[in-house]
Design an enzyme around this catalytic site. Sequence first.
Site, PDB file in Angstrom:
ATOM      1  N   CYS A 185       0.857  -1.197   0.000  1.00 27.93           N
ATOM      2  CA  CYS A 185       0.000   0.000   0.000  1.00 27.93           C
ATOM      3  C   CYS A 185       0.893   1.247   0.000  1.00 27.93           C
ATOM      4  CB  CYS A 185      -0.898  -0.040   1.235  1.00 27.93           C
ATOM      5  SG  CYS A 185      -1.755   1.489   1.604  1.00 27.93           S
TER       6      CYS A 185
ATOM      7  N   CYS B  88       0.238   3.887   2.618  1.00 26.36           N
ATOM      8  CA  CYS B  88       0.647   3.407   3.947  1.00 26.36           C
ATOM      9  C   CYS B  88       2.141   3.643   4.157  1.00 26.36           C
ATOM     10  CB  CYS B  88       0.373   1.909   4.089  1.00 26.36           C
ATOM     11  SG  CYS B  88      -1.349   1.423   3.974  1.00 26.36           S
TER      12      CYS B  88
END
Length: 116
Positions: free
Chosen positions: A31, A34
């Site tokens: 991600c 993230c």
Amino acid sequence: MAKVIDYNEDNHSDFEWFEGLAVIRFYADWCKPCVQNFPVFKELAAQYAGHNPEIKFGKINVDQSPILTLRYNVYGLPSTLIFKNGQIIQRIAGVKSLTDMKSILSQVLNESSDSG
């Protein structure tokens, strides 16, 4: 110095049974938001190091902890959950700035001190 603890399905009781606030971030290595935003979370933990009462900061990799991800109904990444005495009191979806995170945490701390 504040530490961001790696939690998983073996050690999650550390924050679930903690009497106080725990700020837990769900993420994945794949991600990009993230990964790019993790330094903000780490800085947040550093700024609250030594806070009285203690605040635990941790992260959970959703790929390595699918049961916890399902238990806490985490569907989007990154997701940050704030626990008080083992109960979710705040869900934060997506990427937030350090200012936003501090504001949310400050509000939670004020509500916690108001309620005793």
